[in-house]
Scaffold this motif. Structure first.
Motif, PDB file in Angstrom:
ATOM      1  N   PRO A   1       0.809  -1.230   0.000  1.00 60.23           N
ATOM      2  CA  PRO A   1       0.000   0.000   0.000  1.00 60.23           C
ATOM      3  C   PRO A   1       0.844   1.283   0.000  1.00 60.23           C
ATOM      4  N   THR A   2       0.267   2.344  -0.578  1.00 53.36           N
ATOM      5  CA  THR A   2       0.895   3.660  -0.622  1.00 53.36           C
ATOM      6  C   THR A   2      -0.197   4.724  -0.654  1.00 53.36           C
ATOM      7  N   ALA A   3       0.181   5.976  -0.438  1.00 53.76           N
ATOM      8  CA  ALA A   3      -0.778   7.079  -0.413  1.00 53.76           C
ATOM      9  C   ALA A   3      -1.081   7.631  -1.813  1.00 53.76           C
ATOM     10  N   LEU A   4      -0.410   7.173  -2.853  1.00 56.85           N
ATOM     11  CA  LEU A   4      -0.654   7.648  -4.215  1.00 56.85           C
ATOM     12  C   LEU A   4      -1.993   7.123  -4.724  1.00 56.85           C
ATOM     13  N   ASP A   5      -2.577   7.816  -5.718  1.00 59.58           N
ATOM     14  CA  ASP A   5      -3.842   7.377  -6.301  1.00 59.58           C
ATOM     15  C   ASP A   5      -3.639   6.209  -7.265  1.00 59.58           C
ATOM     16  N   GLU A   6      -2.616   6.310  -8.130  1.00 60.72           N
ATOM     17  CA  GLU A   6      -2.301   5.261  -9.106  1.00 60.72           C
ATOM     18  C   GLU A   6      -0.812   5.269  -9.391  1.00 60.72           C
ATOM     19  N   VAL A   7      -0.284   4.101  -9.702  1.00 54.12           N
ATOM     20  CA  VAL A   7       1.081   3.951 -10.221  1.00 54.12           C
ATOM     21  C   VAL A   7       0.951   3.021 -11.419  1.00 54.12           C
ATOM     22  N   ASN A   8       0.997   3.593 -12.624  1.00 52.06           N
ATOM     23  CA  ASN A   8       0.757   2.847 -13.855  1.00 52.06           C
ATOM     24  C   ASN A   8       2.077   2.512 -14.544  1.00 52.06           C
ATOM     25  N   VAL A   9       2.289   1.208 -14.751  1.00 46.48           N
ATOM     26  CA  VAL A   9       3.514   0.728 -15.379  1.00 46.48           C
ATOM     27  C   VAL A   9       3.132  -0.013 -16.658  1.00 46.48           C
ATOM     28  N   ASP A  10       3.758   0.383 -17.764  1.00 46.73           N
ATOM     29  CA  ASP A  10       3.487  -0.157 -19.097  1.00 46.73           C
ATOM     30  C   ASP A  10       4.426  -1.351 -19.349  1.00 46.73           C
ATOM     31  N   ILE A  11       3.938  -2.567 -19.103  1.00 48.37           N
ATOM     32  CA  ILE A  11       4.760  -3.771 -19.277  1.00 48.37           C
ATOM     33  C   ILE A  11       4.535  -4.324 -20.675  1.00 48.37           C
ATOM     34  N   ARG A  12       5.630  -4.462 -21.422  1.00 45.20           N
ATOM     35  CA  ARG A  12       5.582  -4.952 -22.801  1.00 45.20           C
ATOM     36  C   ARG A  12       6.053  -6.395 -22.933  1.00 45.20           C
ATOM     37  N   GLU A  13       7.057  -6.766 -22.120  1.00 44.35           N
ATOM     38  CA  GLU A  13       7.653  -8.091 -22.273  1.00 44.35           C
ATOM     39  C   GLU A  13       8.301  -8.516 -20.960  1.00 44.35           C
ATOM     40  N   VAL A  14       8.260  -9.814 -20.682  1.00 41.95           N
ATOM     41  CA  VAL A  14       8.938 -10.384 -19.521  1.00 41.95           C
ATOM     42  C   VAL A  14       9.904 -11.436 -20.047  1.00 41.95           C
ATOM     43  N   ARG A  15      11.154 -11.337 -19.599  1.00 41.63           N
ATOM     44  CA  ARG A  15      12.214 -12.250 -20.037  1.00 41.63           C
ATOM     45  C   ARG A  15      12.939 -12.796 -18.813  1.00 41.63           C
ATOM     46  N   VAL A  16      13.438 -14.026 -18.908  1.00 42.59           N
ATOM     47  CA  VAL A  16      14.257 -14.614 -17.853  1.00 42.59           C
ATOM     48  C   VAL A  16      15.571 -15.085 -18.451  1.00 42.59           C
ATOM     49  N   ASN A  17      16.634 -15.034 -17.641  1.00 37.04           N
ATOM     50  CA  ASN A  17      17.968 -15.435 -18.094  1.00 37.04           C
ATOM     51  C   ASN A  17      18.457 -16.575 -17.216  1.00 37.04           C
ATOM     52  N   PHE A  18      18.996 -17.601 -17.856  1.00 36.45           N
ATOM     53  CA  PHE A  18      19.487 -18.777 -17.153  1.00 36.45           C
ATOM     54  C   PHE A  18      21.008 -18.842 -17.112  1.00 36.45           C
TER      55      PHE A  18
ATOM     56  N   THR B   1       3.776 -12.879 -22.554  1.00 35.88           N
ATOM     57  CA  THR B   1       3.476 -11.768 -21.650  1.00 35.88           C
ATOM     58  C   THR B   1       2.082 -11.212 -21.902  1.00 35.88           C
ATOM     59  N   VAL B   2       1.375 -10.928 -20.834  1.00 33.68           N
ATOM     60  CA  VAL B   2       0.094 -10.226 -20.923  1.00 33.68           C
ATOM     61  C   VAL B   2       0.448  -8.738 -20.887  1.00 33.68           C
ATOM     62  N   ALA B   3       0.799  -8.205 -22.060  1.00 36.78           N
ATOM     63  CA  ALA B   3       1.245  -6.817 -22.153  1.00 36.78           C
ATOM     64  C   ALA B   3       0.103  -5.867 -21.827  1.00 36.78           C
ATOM     65  N   GLY B   4       0.473  -4.731 -21.223  1.00 35.29           N
ATOM     66  CA  GLY B   4      -0.534  -3.729 -20.906  1.00 35.29           C
ATOM     67  C   GLY B   4      -0.054  -2.778 -19.837  1.00 35.29           C
ATOM     68  N   ILE B   5      -0.905  -1.819 -19.527  1.00 36.98           N
ATOM     69  CA  ILE B   5      -0.607  -0.851 -18.472  1.00 36.98           C
ATOM     70  C   ILE B   5      -1.256  -1.362 -17.194  1.00 36.98           C
ATOM     71  N   TYR B   6      -0.431  -1.571 -16.185  1.00 36.59           N
ATOM     72  CA  TYR B   6      -0.882  -2.113 -14.903  1.00 36.59           C
ATOM     73  C   TYR B   6      -0.805  -1.031 -13.836  1.00 36.59           C
ATOM     74  N   ASN B   7      -1.911  -0.800 -13.153  1.00 33.72           N
ATOM     75  CA  ASN B   7      -1.897   0.074 -11.980  1.00 33.72           C
ATOM     76  C   ASN B   7      -1.455  -0.797 -10.808  1.00 33.72           C
ATOM     77  N   LEU B   8      -0.242  -0.592 -10.346  1.00 33.02           N
ATOM     78  CA  LEU B   8       0.306  -1.423  -9.278  1.00 33.02           C
ATOM     79  C   LEU B   8      -0.579  -1.426  -8.040  1.00 33.02           C
ATOM     80  N   LEU B   9      -1.292  -0.337  -7.822  1.00 32.95           N
ATOM     81  CA  LEU B   9      -2.112  -0.236  -6.624  1.00 32.95           C
ATOM     82  C   LEU B   9      -3.370  -1.100  -6.675  1.00 32.95           C
TER      83      LEU B   9
END
Length: 171
Positions: A41-58, A70-78
């Protein structure tokens, strides 16, 4: 009678070999990896992060990258607080030790404070993505990584605007 005993012994030996081979294949097989996201939780109204791709390195170098679906999109972390999370990516990957996770971000990142929207800048994250160092061995069937953002500690208001300097825990 002797033929039955020999047949039974052969059946037992073949069964043991089959089970042993099956275990070896599972150890060298693949894992379905799920990457989820949540926030504190935080006191902000929204924190929107635009996720395009998720990658892992071995690997410890740049040759072991695997792109996840990846389910690409803008995610409001809150939206993902108090035990709520969301699946942002998954894929079948080689079973092994994950060294690094990377969230490749798009340009549409923002923060809403007191109803007013401001651009959210991710220093060095815009071009290369958010890099999260990991050292986790994956199980052979299904495994998951939970990215726990701490928006209250991650968002900083500076002279030139709001910056995302991620404070993240992996669970």
């Amino acid at each position: 009678m002797k033929l039955i005993k020999i047949s039974f012994a052969t059946l037992v030996v073949c069964s043991v070999m089959f089970v042993a081979c099956k275990k070896d294949n599972a150890a060298a097989g693949t894992t379905t990896l799920k990457v989820k996201m949540t926030d504190a939780p935080t006191a902000l109204d929204e924190v929107n992060v635009d996720i395009r791709e998720v990658r892992v390195n071995f690997r410890d170098d740049s040759t072991g990258w695997v792109n996840l679906t990846t389910v690409a999109g803008i995610y409001n972390l809150l939206d993902f607080q108090n035990g709520i999370d969301t699946l942002i990516a998954q894929g079948v990957v080689p079973t092994g030790n994950v060294k690094e996770l990377r969230l490749v971000l798009g340009p549409n990142n923002s923060v809403v404070v007191n109803g007013q929207t401001f651009p959210l800048t991710i220093p060095s994250g815009g071009s290369s993505g958010l890099k999260i160092k990991i050292n986790k061995n994956l199980s052979t069937r299904l495994d998951s990584l939970l990215i726990d953002f701490d928006a209250a500690l991650s968002i900083k208001q500076e002279n030139d605007g709001y910056k995302l300097r991620p404070v993240i825990k992996l669970k």
